[in-house]
Design an enzyme around this catalytic site. Sequence first.
Site: not given
Length: 323
Positions: A168, A269, A134, A196
């Site tokens: 992550k 996904t 982020c 991603t």
Amino acid sequence: MADLRTEICGIELAHPVLNGSGTFDAIAARRAFGDELYERFPFSAFVSKTITPEPRAGNPPPRLYETPAGMINSIGLPNRGLRGFLDEDLPALAQLPVPLWVSVMAPSVDGFVHLVDGVSRRDEVAAIELNVSCPNVESGLIVGEQPAETRSLLEALRDLTEKPLVVKLTPNVADPAPVALAAEEAGADAVSLINTVRAHALDPPTLEPWLGGGSGGLSGPAVRALALDQVRRVAAAVAIPVVGMGGIESGADALALLAAGASAVAVGTASFRDPMAADRIRSELAAELDSRGLGAPPTRRARTRERHRRAGAEAASGSSTSS
Ligand code: RRO
């Protein structure tokens, strides 16, 4: 049949297939499939959708775009915020038949402190995943793109909790290994990757951005080779466990990430098309191991031992190419 049981950060797992954060809504799935979901829960640990300190509505639609062999998402972190998560989501997620990892993300170190402090008080939570992709509004940097930022964040959080902290990692760097190493040195218990890959889509008639949020993140088979490369680099650089993910659709894909050094893998996904994809992938992984005569997934320690054994044998026979 191969023994898929494993352990990560002291958490016992029935097999090494988890979910990628935000790719499986366990509460909605329970409503849709009832108790049957619990009897055949597809993951060995459940990673929650990322939560933030305050509630967020998420990005305007459209939020998804299909690409060749992949998908771009721009979901934008819709969630109830820490208070809403603890009061409303956690009681439901605590009923899952597997350990619960809670994923958190904040725009500042103080925000992360607030989240880790709140989540770590709850016995239902086995581990905390820090989503560091982020924007850091304090420095204007993306925390997970900078080893120094990642180190400072872990240093601020490490003493707040004894629960495992899993970082992550973002793939949007030339090499994620220095970030992983900084996380490890500052006390992370594990890393997970890849999140991603930054991506964009245009609406063909207007050539305007398709996604309501502007740009998004690419996942699915399109990123599998990139994930394999980054997992391999990170696993070679750190001693802590690595959870590998990126475009896994089959047992062979899962085995490739384990062979590259991951201790566990996550399906993301593929669950959008088939909520039970991870269950199939787990049984295909067992079959892959059986067909290779392997009783268990390859581990990094076993591979290192094997490399040393071979190097020793070559040195003893004088056949080493490096001599
Ligand atoms: O919510 C999202 O849009 C999102 C998140 Br938090 C993330 O970590 N990765 C991603 O692809 N989408």
